[in-house]
Enzyme design. Structure first.
Site, PDB file in Angstrom:
ATOM      1  N   TYR A 124       0.749  -1.245   0.067  1.00 43.67           N
ATOM      2  CA  TYR A 124      -0.070   0.017  -0.025  1.00 43.67           C
ATOM      3  C   TYR A 124       0.841   1.400  -0.058  1.00 43.67           C
ATOM      4  O   TYR A 124       0.432   2.194  -0.319  1.00 43.67           O
ATOM      5  CB  TYR A 124      -0.828  -0.024   1.353  1.00 43.67           C
ATOM      6  N   LYS A 172      -0.546 -14.284   2.690  1.00 39.27           N
ATOM      7  CA  LYS A 172      -0.607 -15.113   1.403  1.00 39.27           C
ATOM      8  C   LYS A 172       0.742 -15.729   1.159  1.00 39.27           C
ATOM      9  O   LYS A 172       1.532 -15.466   0.380  1.00 39.27           O
ATOM     10  CB  LYS A 172      -0.916 -14.080   0.367  1.00 39.27           C
ATOM     11  N   ASP A 205      -7.417 -15.022   0.353  1.00 41.37           N
ATOM     12  CA  ASP A 205      -8.379 -15.201  -0.379  1.00 41.37           C
ATOM     13  C   ASP A 205      -9.674 -16.268   0.369  1.00 41.37           C
ATOM     14  O   ASP A 205     -10.767 -16.046   0.025  1.00 41.37           O
ATOM     15  CB  ASP A 205      -7.824 -15.670  -1.839  1.00 41.37           C
ATOM     16  N   ASP A 229      -7.027  -3.306   3.952  1.00 41.89           N
ATOM     17  CA  ASP A 229      -7.803  -2.301   3.210  1.00 41.89           C
ATOM     18  C   ASP A 229      -8.944  -2.871   2.540  1.00 41.89           C
ATOM     19  O   ASP A 229     -10.169  -2.371   2.503  1.00 41.89           O
ATOM     20  CB  ASP A 229      -7.062  -1.623   2.234  1.00 41.89           C
TER      21      ASP A 229
END
Ligand code: NAI
Length: 336
Positions: A124, A172, A205, A229
């Protein structure tokens, strides 16, 4: 003792919803004195700076701020004052409680979770390198042990303080083995200091799917900046969206409480804005300041008013206005 709190009224609907909070706090006799500072587009137009030095100094002096939404021009103009504030004050935890409320139209009625988003690193941070213009861009993300440790610890401390039983870390690490792998490893290490709280990790995910399918399984979620986010907005959608979701940016020294939504220029100045999210953020602030009795009083009044379709604002399907809704909450406080 009266506590001084910096108030940034913000742009667009900011002045209306911050006035609403001020009126309600005054009705509830909350021992807070507001110290107004400038920020956002209004400050930029007036001073040439969306985040004047004096505003930063005010927050440094008083440690706590409540912030209305600040407009950031798209594409051109200045850098987001929100992001700058987080960096300058090292507000590394972005905290958002996500709670089902009676009377709010939402997919679930029994969600009670909090997201902790790391606020200073990850993908980010906007470090983009143009290798070949319009053809090849590289993007850099940063993860450090120090920043990972403090955000995971903040999540566990919150769970401990509010008697929550589980912390789920989103990552992840199956693909981004070094970066989010480090975040996961540090998370596991920190979890060893909290034997009474269950620690779980989840690939991000899968977390997105699980949040939609069975959000009740989550209590505290902690994750990196960009994942956080997205996940925190997804989570707010489970209980009625950004109009009812509060947020806070908290560091070791300073804390800035804010609504999650933007400045809604399309409805600014029309007495249509919903002050609920900012009021919930102000309630987080009261708990942060240890003003639990005022928190309980105002929260009960807000929940009662929210259940009344005649006073709820139009974004929540009601027939009310900013002013009418605020007055209804004040009436509930008087009658409490
Ligand atoms: P937005 O959240 O301002 O508006 C999106 C839609 O939601 C609009 O239709 C608006 O009318 C409605 N809405 C938002 N808050 C509402 C409320 N309290 N009551 C009733 N309706 C509400 O998002 P948008 O349009 O993307 O952004 C507008 C400006 O706000 C931009 O300049 C953006 O940079 C800024 N922004 C600031 C934030 C902050 O200060 N924390 C966060 C997000 C956006």
């Amino acid at each position: 003792m009266v506590r001084k709190v910096v108030l940034l009224k913000g742009d667009g609907i900011g002045p209306e919803i911050t006035s609403s909070v001020q009126q309600i706090f005054s009705e509830a006799a909350v021992p807070i004195e507001w110290v107004e500072g400038k920020g956002g587009l209004g400050a930029f137009e007036e001073t040439g700076n969306p985040l004047p030095e004096e505003t930063i100094n005010l927050i440094k002096e008083h440690k706590i701020a409540l912030k209305g939404p600040l407009t950031t021009p798209v594409g051109t103009g200045f850098r987001s004052a929100n992001v700058t504030l987080r960096q300058i004050l090292d507000l590394y935890s972005n905290v958002r409680p996500v709670l089902s409320l009676p009377g709010i139209n939402s997919p679930y009625k029994d969600v009670n979770l909090v997201t902790f988003r790391e606020n200073t690193q990850g993908l980010y941070i906007g470090q983009e390198r143009i290798v070949e213009p319009d053809s090849h861009i590289e993007l850099i993300g940063v993860i450090t042990r120090k920043a990972s440790e403090r955000i995971v610890r903040a999540a566990f401390e919150y769970a401990h303080k509010y008697d929550m039983k589980k912390v789920t870390l989103g990552h992840k690490a199956n693909i981004l083995k070094e970066s989010t792998g480090l975040f996961l490893r540090v998370g596991k290490e920190v979890s060893a200091d909290y034997p009474g709280i269950e620690f779980q990790d989840m690939i991000i995910d899968n977390m997105a799917m699980q949040l939609v399918m069975r959000p009740q399984q989550f209590e505290v979620i902690v994750t990196t900046n960009l994942f956080g986010d997205i996940m925190s907005d997804l989570a707010s959608g489970l209980v009625g969206g950004l109009g009812v979701t509060p947020g806070a940016n908290i560091g070791d020294e300073y804390a800035v409480f804010e609504a999650v939504h933007g400045s809604a220029p399309d409805i600014a100045g029309q007495n249509k804005a919903n002050p609920t999210a900012l009021l919930f953020s102000s309630l987080m602030m009261l708990r942060h300041l240890g003003m639990d009795d005022k928190y309980t009083l105002i929260r009960a009044a807000l929940v009662k008013a929210l259940a009344n379709n005649e006073v709820r604002t139009a974004d929540l399907g009601g027939n009310g206005s900013t002013k009418g809704f605020t007055d209804a909450i004040c009436k509930e406080i008087r009658n409490a």
